[in-house]
Design an enzyme around this catalytic site. Sequence first.
Site, PDB file in Angstrom:
ATOM      1  N   ASP A   1       3.396   6.011   2.622  1.00 49.90           N
ATOM      2  CA  ASP A   1       3.798   4.732   2.049  1.00 49.90           C
ATOM      3  C   ASP A   1       2.927   4.348   0.859  1.00 49.90           C
ATOM      4  O   ASP A   1       1.710   4.511   0.877  1.00 49.90           O
ATOM      5  CB  ASP A   1       3.703   3.640   3.126  1.00 49.90           C
ATOM      6  CG  ASP A   1       4.185   2.293   2.629  1.00 49.90           C
ATOM      7  OD1 ASP A   1       5.393   2.160   2.370  1.00 49.90           O
ATOM      8  OD2 ASP A   1       3.345   1.386   2.471  1.00 49.90           O
TER       9      ASP A   1
ATOM     10  N   GLU B   1       6.946   7.689  -0.761  1.00 48.35           N
ATOM     11  CA  GLU B   1       7.526   6.356  -0.918  1.00 48.35           C
ATOM     12  C   GLU B   1       6.938   5.779  -2.198  1.00 48.35           C
ATOM     13  O   GLU B   1       5.859   5.191  -2.207  1.00 48.35           O
ATOM     14  CB  GLU B   1       7.201   5.478   0.296  1.00 48.35           C
ATOM     15  CG  GLU B   1       8.003   4.183   0.357  1.00 48.35           C
ATOM     16  CD  GLU B   1       7.427   3.061  -0.506  1.00 48.35           C
ATOM     17  OE1 GLU B   1       8.201   2.255  -1.050  1.00 48.35           O
ATOM     18  OE2 GLU B   1       6.186   3.003  -0.623  1.00 48.35           O
TER      19      GLU B   1
END
Length: 650
Positions: free
Chosen positions: A284, A326
């Site tokens: 992330d 991401e």
Amino acid sequence: MYEQVSHTLLNEILNRIKPEISEQDLRHFYTRLGANFYAIHSLFERLYGDRDDFAEQAQQLVETMAENYIKRPEKLRQLDLARENDYNWFLSQKWVGMALYCEGFAGNLQGLQERLPYFQELGVNLVHVMPIMRCPEGSSDGGYAVSDFRDINPELGTLEDVVALAEAMKQRDILLVLDVVVNHTSNMHYWATRARSGDKKYQDYFYTFETRNIPDMFEQSMPEIFPETAPGNFTWDEEMGRWVMTVFNDYQWDLNYSNPAVFIEMLGIILFWANQGADILRLDAVAFLWKKIGSTCQNEREAHLILQLLKDCCQVTAPGVVFIAEAIVAPVEMIKYFGEDAVIAKECEIAYNATFMALLWDAVATKNARLLNQGIKSLPVKLERATWLNYIRCHDDIGLGFDDRDILLCDYEPARHRKFLVDYFTGKFDNSHARGLPFGQNAKTGDTRISGSLASLVGLECALEREDNAAIADAIKVILLLHGVIMAFGGIPLLYYGDAIGTLNDDSYREDPVKQEDTRWVHRPSIDWDIADRRNTPGTVEYEIFSALKRMIAVRKEIEVFADFNNRELIEVKNPHLFVFGRYHLQKPNEQVLVVANFSKHPQHLNLEDLGSWVARYRPLVDLYRGKSPDIFNNSLVIPGYEFYWLSEG
């Protein structure tokens, strides 16, 4: 590659390695370490070579890889070997994914395991379980403010439940995707609490400063991520008596990757989750990993070096695991997160095709494919051994980050066009039946993003309220049209939970004081399984969508040209309502599929003579999805409103 300096260091490391490591059977580990160590050493030295403790940190790095290899279960080691032999395994057309919140989908991890037959029924064989690690109650950012990287939110279950889920999924040939939040921690994480107590070691895990001098320098060039709810990029911590960098929210402290101890800690965490059975790890906020005064602190060169190093280290310990980047950034930046090798993805093998997603929503609003066609032409070509996640909805908002140059080439004015899209999807535009909500409104820049479920954004919610059967049918057609495009485009199609049964906006978040200020919770529903069971009842909306997607997925898996080997060609046609591209087989020239999508409500036609070699003039065409020939008149293909074709020569 043999290189004397790096291998001298490696020999020194192996001579000093702990007995509890050296006494283990490390045959495959040593083979992979030797093959990758030149790259690992080069990257580690580039990032940390000027430190006095470089050799000590390099020792710790190798021991971290070795310790996690020793802990890796034998079944996963065998899976590593199989995937090393079939190194293009993740490029196959057989993969179809779904992203979900465990709590919203099934209550907890045990409930999710019980719902595995649902995925098999639909044909989904890759499941992304959104963040499940322990977070503070009330300050979790939907699971992305982690207070313990090696523990589970107790409301969802235990680590044993994760392992059991992973094993059950492998028995059903379903891949498990888990998140690792690599950019920041919760301010309640052990590292943060130690830093707050004055521990210098852990203060160096973060960016902390006694005065505003350095933070003010950063602020001159750093954008705000959440200007409404979390303005600025630094937060004063009263107990620590220091300013701390908090790019996302004031309770999320950014990690300092200029400290090698942070890198080694996070590598250990990544390998920990690989050893719990994750097939794919979603990293992330990777665009934010390196901070530099005078820059936006996004997409820095060192962030890519960190990802390359993580990948090389993971290939030594758990080579069967691949990474998802991401990074929701401009296409020219996005493509770099695959790596810059001519062939092999050296950072993350998979990345979100956020630009494609946004372009699809533009086509829904405008009822034409002008910007979609133009934007795809501007999308850089990816590496051969990398692939996109193609999606329509996800847990996040819809950003309108198109390139202004592409908007201008379509004769739109960028600011006005984006305002039109926001107005359209929030239902403010005449004749719009969309029920979206604004998110992330920035008064300084005028930027606004959009929240809302797929079904509500395409007008299904409004149509059901009005009991308008024609509008209901149109909304279902748009849902299927969008999925028909992402299934065929090239990459892994990623469905969002609830979309396969037409789940509407969930307004219950407004009653939760923790969630009510974040409109994204409107499309993070709790699945009503009584409603979901209607997917088996003909005549219901749920049945219409689910049965169509079930067939679409099954057909996709049989079409070899839908595998992702950069085997797609965009075909520009005169009709602005149509999006047309071809898929072809690299080894079998006669195998090809023509994909035609009509974003207009009204029927459109396409002159087959304009398609050149893609369609033989006198050979019949078959729509592979429906299993029958399309309507053709005088060599013009007729495409009904909101329909798509996957055409092959019969």
